[in-house]
Design an enzyme around this catalytic site. Structure first.
Site, PDB file in Angstrom:
ATOM      1  N   ASP A  54       7.914   9.849   3.684  1.00 32.42           N
ATOM      2  CA  ASP A  54       8.857   8.834   4.137  1.00 32.42           C
ATOM      3  C   ASP A  54      10.270   9.181   3.686  1.00 32.42           C
ATOM      4  O   ASP A  54      10.498   9.566   2.536  1.00 32.42           O
ATOM      5  CB  ASP A  54       8.494   7.461   3.567  1.00 32.42           C
ATOM      6  CG  ASP A  54       9.544   6.418   3.914  1.00 32.42           C
ATOM      7  OD1 ASP A  54       9.605   6.007   5.089  1.00 32.42           O
ATOM      8  OD2 ASP A  54      10.332   6.043   3.009  1.00 32.42           O
ATOM      9  N   TYR A  59      19.273   7.801   2.439  1.00 32.55           N
ATOM     10  CA  TYR A  59      18.958   8.497   1.195  1.00 32.55           C
ATOM     11  C   TYR A  59      19.828   9.749   1.045  1.00 32.55           C
ATOM     12  O   TYR A  59      19.648  10.741   1.751  1.00 32.55           O
ATOM     13  CB  TYR A  59      17.489   8.893   1.150  1.00 32.55           C
ATOM     14  CG  TYR A  59      16.507   7.750   1.227  1.00 32.55           C
ATOM     15  CD1 TYR A  59      16.884   6.443   0.923  1.00 32.55           C
ATOM     16  CD2 TYR A  59      15.188   7.973   1.599  1.00 32.55           C
ATOM     17  CE1 TYR A  59      15.970   5.396   0.996  1.00 32.55           C
ATOM     18  CE2 TYR A  59      14.270   6.940   1.665  1.00 32.55           C
ATOM     19  CZ  TYR A  59      14.664   5.654   1.376  1.00 32.55           C
ATOM     20  OH  TYR A  59      13.759   4.625   1.450  1.00 32.55           O
ATOM     21  N   LYS A  85      13.932   5.779   9.139  1.00 31.95           N
ATOM     22  CA  LYS A  85      14.388   4.393   9.254  1.00 31.95           C
ATOM     23  C   LYS A  85      15.630   4.289  10.132  1.00 31.95           C
ATOM     24  O   LYS A  85      16.355   5.269  10.335  1.00 31.95           O
ATOM     25  CB  LYS A  85      14.656   3.826   7.855  1.00 31.95           C
ATOM     26  CG  LYS A  85      13.416   3.914   6.941  1.00 31.95           C
ATOM     27  CD  LYS A  85      13.668   3.337   5.574  1.00 31.95           C
ATOM     28  CE  LYS A  85      12.436   3.468   4.697  1.00 31.95           C
ATOM     29  NZ  LYS A  85      12.242   4.861   4.224  1.00 31.95           N
ATOM     30  N   ASN A 237       7.777  -1.058 -10.156  1.00 28.83           N
ATOM     31  CA  ASN A 237       8.852  -2.044 -10.351  1.00 28.83           C
ATOM     32  C   ASN A 237      10.055  -1.434 -11.063  1.00 28.83           C
ATOM     33  O   ASN A 237      10.472  -1.886 -12.135  1.00 28.83           O
ATOM     34  CB  ASN A 237       8.359  -3.265 -11.101  1.00 28.83           C
ATOM     35  CG  ASN A 237       7.617  -4.249 -10.223  1.00 28.83           C
ATOM     36  OD1 ASN A 237       6.428  -4.490 -10.435  1.00 28.83           O
ATOM     37  ND2 ASN A 237       8.273  -4.820  -9.228  1.00 28.83           N
TER      38      ASN A 237
END
Length: 335
Positions: A54, A59, A85, A237
């Site tokens: 991905d 980016y 994306k 996270n």
């Protein structure tokens, strides 16, 4: 579970390896990362059997797409699954600085949000050129939601709905130029709202279904009922579950640190590494098709693979439920 194991979308002919490589770090996220380092991460992933990759125009301000495309096109096209994306147009701009949006030495293309029909089509075409790949498999609408855009949210949401953004995605899918469409977001509510507007196939959800956060469980349950796959990113996270003190890119609050202490105690009692638990937990939900993990180099990638493939006893998950660390409604493979 092996990283090379497969899960398919229910409504599309798309098959994911259960671990994928997220390529934000190929764009120099947080620090300079050489092409050689990025290639070693890619090669380690490929050698382990990972076949889902991905990226996004954002980016590194197009650097990640350029690097990943160079690596992927050394392999047979039918051997891998690729997502990128849309939602930002990358505009040439010589004023791009030495560090922008946490990317070091970004390339001179400044992102401009645009989710309209024409922008989706232009973004898709530009990504094809940078990647050197005729037909990427999946397109995600990148970073849309109320928390992301604040008082501009309705403007951008209207571009996606009334302005033809979803229409463009539908046309690309029906033409066969892409196989599946969805959202790539940090806000699970945006995925739910998108499902009310359009027949999305899969969405990438970053950091919202983890050992520390399960508020998105109602969305995942809906996705499972309706056949929409979930790609989980950010399982650590922002690194808190991998050993640092950052939670969602900030210092972790006391209540979150207390939950981490509970997880660490369970890990010690059951002989499980916390990183392995963090990567495995999302896969226990039947809506989840893969967990995407970033890696800066081959050593990090090999560590991620080792954690992912670690055996975790069912008693570990039961212990976390009994302690209230994870939701009583969260699937743990016991049904």
């Amino acid at each position: 579970m092996k990283v090379s194991d497969r899960r398919r979308l229910r409504n599309r002919d798309v098959s994911f390896t259960v671990m994928g490589l997220g390529c934000a770090q190929m764009g120099n996220l947080y620090r300079l990362t050489s092409y050689a380092e990025s290639l070693s991460a890619f090669d380690a992933a490929w050698e382990a059997g990972i076949r889902y990759f991905d990226t996004a125009p954002f980016y590194g301000y197009t650097r990640s797409e350029r690097r990943l495309g160079t690596m992927l096109t050394d392999h047979e096209r039918q051997k891998y699954l690729l997502s990128t994306k849309v939602g930002r147009i990358m505009v040439p701009d010589e004023t791009v600085g030495a560090e922008e949006d946490a990317y070091v030495a970004p390339l001179p293309f400044r992102p401009t949000y645009d989710y309209s029909y024409d922008a989706i089509m232009r973004s898709f075409e530009a990504s094809r050129q940078r990647l050197g790949i005729f037909a990427p498999d999946i397109l995600y609408v990148h970073d849309i939601g109320r928390a992301t855009h604040g008082d501009r949210h309705q403007h951008y949401w209207d571009q996606l709905t009334k302005g033809g953004g979803f229409k463009a995605l539908g046309e690309l899918r029906s033409s066969g130029l892409i196989k599946a469409v969805g959202l790539g977001v940090n806000e699970w509510q945006a995925v739910s709202e998108a499902m009310d507007e359009f027949d999305i196939d899969v969405s990438m959800l970053a950091g919202r279904y983890t050992l520390l956060e399960q508020d998105s469980l109602t969305l995942l349950d809906r996705c499972h009922r309706e056949g929409v796959g979930i790609v989980v990113a950010g399982a650590f996270n922002s690194g808190l579950l991998a050993g640092n003190k950052k939670f969602n890119y900030a210092e972790a609050p006391a209540d979150i640190l207390a939950r981490v202490n509970e997880i660490e105690a369970a890990c010690e009692a059951e002989g499980v590494s916390m990183q392995a638990a963090a990567l495995a937990f999302p896969t226990l939900h039947p809506a989840v098709v893969t967990v995407v993990s970033g890696a800066r180099n081959g050593e990090q990638m090999k560590a991620n693979v080792g954690w992912f493939e670690q055996d975790i006893p069912a008693s570990f998950w039961t212990r976390l439920k009994e302690k209230g660390v994870i939701s009583g409604d969260a699937p743990i493979g016991d049904k």
